[in-house]
Design an enzyme around this catalytic site. Structure first.
Site, PDB file in Angstrom:
ATOM      1  N   GLY A  41      61.210  13.204  30.391  1.00 16.70           N
ATOM      2  CA  GLY A  41      59.769  13.442  30.328  1.00 16.70           C
ATOM      3  C   GLY A  41      59.497  14.936  30.275  1.00 16.70           C
ATOM      4  CE1 TYR A 145      65.729   0.327  29.930  1.00 14.83           C
ATOM      5  CE2 TYR A 145      65.694  -1.796  28.816  1.00 14.83           C
ATOM      6  CZ  TYR A 145      65.031  -0.699  29.310  1.00 14.83           C
ATOM      7  OH  TYR A 145      63.661  -0.632  29.212  1.00 14.83           O
TER       8      TYR A 145
HETATM    9  P1  NAD Z   1      60.296   7.416  29.143  1.00 13.21           P
HETATM   10  O1  NAD Z   1      61.752   7.736  29.124  1.00 13.21           O
HETATM   11  O2  NAD Z   1      59.398   8.169  28.234  1.00 13.21           O
HETATM   12  O3  NAD Z   1      59.729   7.530  30.625  1.00 13.21           O
HETATM   13  C1  NAD Z   1      60.531   7.346  31.764  1.00 13.21           C
HETATM   14  C2  NAD Z   1      60.324   8.538  32.655  1.00 13.21           C
HETATM   15  O4  NAD Z   1      61.095   8.352  33.844  1.00 13.21           O
HETATM   16  C3  NAD Z   1      60.780   9.865  32.017  1.00 13.21           C
HETATM   17  O5  NAD Z   1      59.738  10.806  32.090  1.00 13.21           O
HETATM   18  C4  NAD Z   1      61.985  10.281  32.877  1.00 13.21           C
HETATM   19  O6  NAD Z   1      62.070  11.687  32.990  1.00 13.21           O
HETATM   20  C5  NAD Z   1      61.689   9.588  34.190  1.00 13.21           C
HETATM   21  N1  NAD Z   1      62.883   9.283  34.975  1.00 13.21           N
HETATM   22  C6  NAD Z   1      64.024   8.709  34.557  1.00 13.21           C
HETATM   23  N2  NAD Z   1      64.891   8.574  35.586  1.00 13.21           N
HETATM   24  C7  NAD Z   1      64.259   9.081  36.688  1.00 13.21           C
HETATM   25  C8  NAD Z   1      64.625   9.241  38.043  1.00 13.21           C
HETATM   26  N3  NAD Z   1      65.841   8.866  38.494  1.00 13.21           N
HETATM   27  N4  NAD Z   1      63.747   9.800  38.896  1.00 13.21           N
HETATM   28  C9  NAD Z   1      62.526  10.207  38.463  1.00 13.21           C
HETATM   29  N5  NAD Z   1      62.123  10.093  37.186  1.00 13.21           N
HETATM   30  C10 NAD Z   1      62.982   9.527  36.300  1.00 13.21           C
HETATM   31  O7  NAD Z   1      60.213   5.847  28.873  1.00 13.21           O
HETATM   32  P2  NAD Z   1      58.941   4.945  28.581  1.00 13.21           P
HETATM   33  O8  NAD Z   1      59.058   4.438  27.207  1.00 13.21           O
HETATM   34  O9  NAD Z   1      57.708   5.640  29.013  1.00 13.21           O
HETATM   35  O10 NAD Z   1      59.241   3.731  29.559  1.00 13.21           O
HETATM   36  C11 NAD Z   1      58.677   3.654  30.865  1.00 13.21           C
HETATM   37  C12 NAD Z   1      59.275   2.452  31.572  1.00 13.21           C
HETATM   38  O11 NAD Z   1      59.008   1.274  30.828  1.00 13.21           O
HETATM   39  C13 NAD Z   1      60.789   2.535  31.722  1.00 13.21           C
HETATM   40  O12 NAD Z   1      61.133   1.942  32.952  1.00 13.21           O
HETATM   41  C14 NAD Z   1      61.287   1.696  30.571  1.00 13.21           C
HETATM   42  O13 NAD Z   1      62.553   1.159  30.830  1.00 13.21           O
HETATM   43  C15 NAD Z   1      60.222   0.622  30.518  1.00 13.21           C
HETATM   44  N6  NAD Z   1      60.077  -0.012  29.210  1.00 13.21           N
HETATM   45  C16 NAD Z   1      59.768   0.737  28.123  1.00 13.21           C
HETATM   46  C17 NAD Z   1      59.632   0.101  26.895  1.00 13.21           C
HETATM   47  C18 NAD Z   1      59.298   0.868  25.638  1.00 13.21           C
HETATM   48  O14 NAD Z   1      59.287   0.284  24.551  1.00 13.21           O
HETATM   49  N7  NAD Z   1      58.998   2.155  25.704  1.00 13.21           N
HETATM   50  C19 NAD Z   1      59.816  -1.280  26.788  1.00 13.21           C
HETATM   51  C20 NAD Z   1      60.132  -2.005  27.949  1.00 13.21           C
HETATM   52  C21 NAD Z   1      60.251  -1.363  29.158  1.00 13.21           C
END
Ligand code: NAD
Length: 316
Positions: A41, A145
């Site tokens: 992020g 995952y």
């Molecule tokens: P993203 O990677 O943009 O956002 C995830 C955020 O979590 C990032 O900003 C990252 O820096 C932060 N992060 C990761 N590990 C961390 C930790 N240990 N401690 C603190 N912060 C941490 O992803 P996204 O697309 O915004 O997805 C958000 C959530 O939704 C995630 O859990 C993802 O698995 C889930 N998800 C996303 C999608 C999609 O299509 N984007 C689909 C299904 C589920």
């Protein structure tokens, strides 16, 4: 529906979906604290008006710092977000999904926080035997995952049994402005758009006939904020998708058209590890409970994303 909670913790709020959700809540007048380790992020994504704590949620000392932050609801979106990348370091991936979620759940119990929403994924269904898939389909993860997501779901449900008001939101392919265009491991639409913006052939890993349920981030924000506010969502697991399938080939064509380059070259390559052939959600449960309106069409959603990214990069 405005949030009944006065101070909301958004984990992963510097990432794609979390930052959109946090911005919406700030706009509704809620106090929001974002916690994110910035591994995928950007601090610039944290909306003005929200507090920000940079911390790795897999670490106990992050919980010590969060213990001092006032909040009465948690939207837990922080995690390693790529199925393919989860094969590189399965243990780190497990910590990111399961360990961090358990630490947060325990913190909620210790602080007396009552509301917890969790970001899960359509990948937990694996090769679902029947499509569209509903929430009763047994999980069959094909990536580390997805195994991490279903493991974390189990802990969320365990705490629901101990009195926490939980909601699990399983999401399919979310797309929209603000996706990390630098990360070519995560987010189909954003990856293909990144190649277009770079003027490179669009590299597609896997066959064009694969199909998915694509949902624009604006519709995802509505799902999260309505679920947060609605008592009907307590203890529930929902498929938060569009309920409409589109093939990868259709997505590539819509992107090229919206970008004004219908003949931009495409390079078709082998698939990624654990990828699904087809996925589309049955969304009846969430639509009925939260009375969500129909989602933006993929054509309009992609046009919106391309226009906003072009504007952001001053290409218009
Ligand atoms: P993203 O990677 O943009 O956002 C995830 C955020 O979590 C990032 O900003 C990252 O820096 C932060 N992060 C990761 N590990 C961390 C930790 N240990 N401690 C603190 N912060 C941490 O992803 P996204 O697309 O915004 O997805 C958000 C959530 O939704 C995630 O859990 C993802 O698995 C889930 N998800 C996303 C999608 C999609 O299509 N984007 C689909 C299904 C589920």
């Amino acid at each position: 529906m405005p949030s009944p909670y006065s101070h909301i913790l958004v984990t992963g709020g510097a990432g794609f979906i979390g930052s959109h959700v946090a911005r919406h809540l700030v706009g509704q007048g809620a106090s929001v604290t974002v916690v994110d380790d910035l591994s995928n992020g950007f601090a610039a994504n944290v909306p003005p008006g929200a507090g920000f704590l940079q911390a790795d949620l897999t670490r106990e000392d992050a919980m010590d710092r969060l213990a001092a932050v006032p909040f009465d609801a948690v939207l837990h979106l922080a995690a390693q977000s790529s199925g393919d990348a989860s094969f590189d370091d399965p243990l780190a991936d497990m910590r990111s999904h399961i360990h961090a979620t358990l630490l947060l759940l325990r913190l909620c119990r210790d602080k007396g926080v009552r509301r917890f929403l969790y970001a899960s994924s359509s990948t937990i269904y694996g090769a679902a035997p029947k499509l569209p898939v509903d929430e009763t389909c047994p999980p069959a993860p094909k990536t580390f995952y997805a195994a991490g997501k279903i493991g974390a779901e189990a802990y969320v449900n365990l705490f629901a049994g101990l009195g926490l008001d939980t909601t699990i939101l399983r999401m399919p392919n979310v797309y929209g402005p603000g996706q990390n265009l630098e990360n070519k491991n995560q987010g189909m639409v954003s990856i293909y758009l990144a190649y277009l913006l770079e003027g490179q052939p669009i590299l597609v890993k896997g066959p064009r006939e694969r199909f998915r349920d694509f949902i624009h981030v604006a519709d995802v924000v509505r799902g999260w904020t309505e679920a947060l506010a609605s008592p009907a969502a307590h203890g529930k697991t929902y498929n938060l998708g569009s309920g409409v399938s589109a093939t990868v080939g259709e997505v590539v064509d819509l992107l090229r058209q919206a970008y004004g380059r219908p003949d931009h070259p495409v390079s078709w390559a082998g698939g990624t590890r654990g990828d699904q052939t087809g996925m589309v959600f049955d969304t009846a449960r969430i639509r009925q409970d939260l009375r969500l309106p129909p989602c933006l069409s993929l054509k309009d959603g992609i046009a919106d994303m391309v226009a906003q990214e072009k504007r952001r990069l001053s290409l218009d």
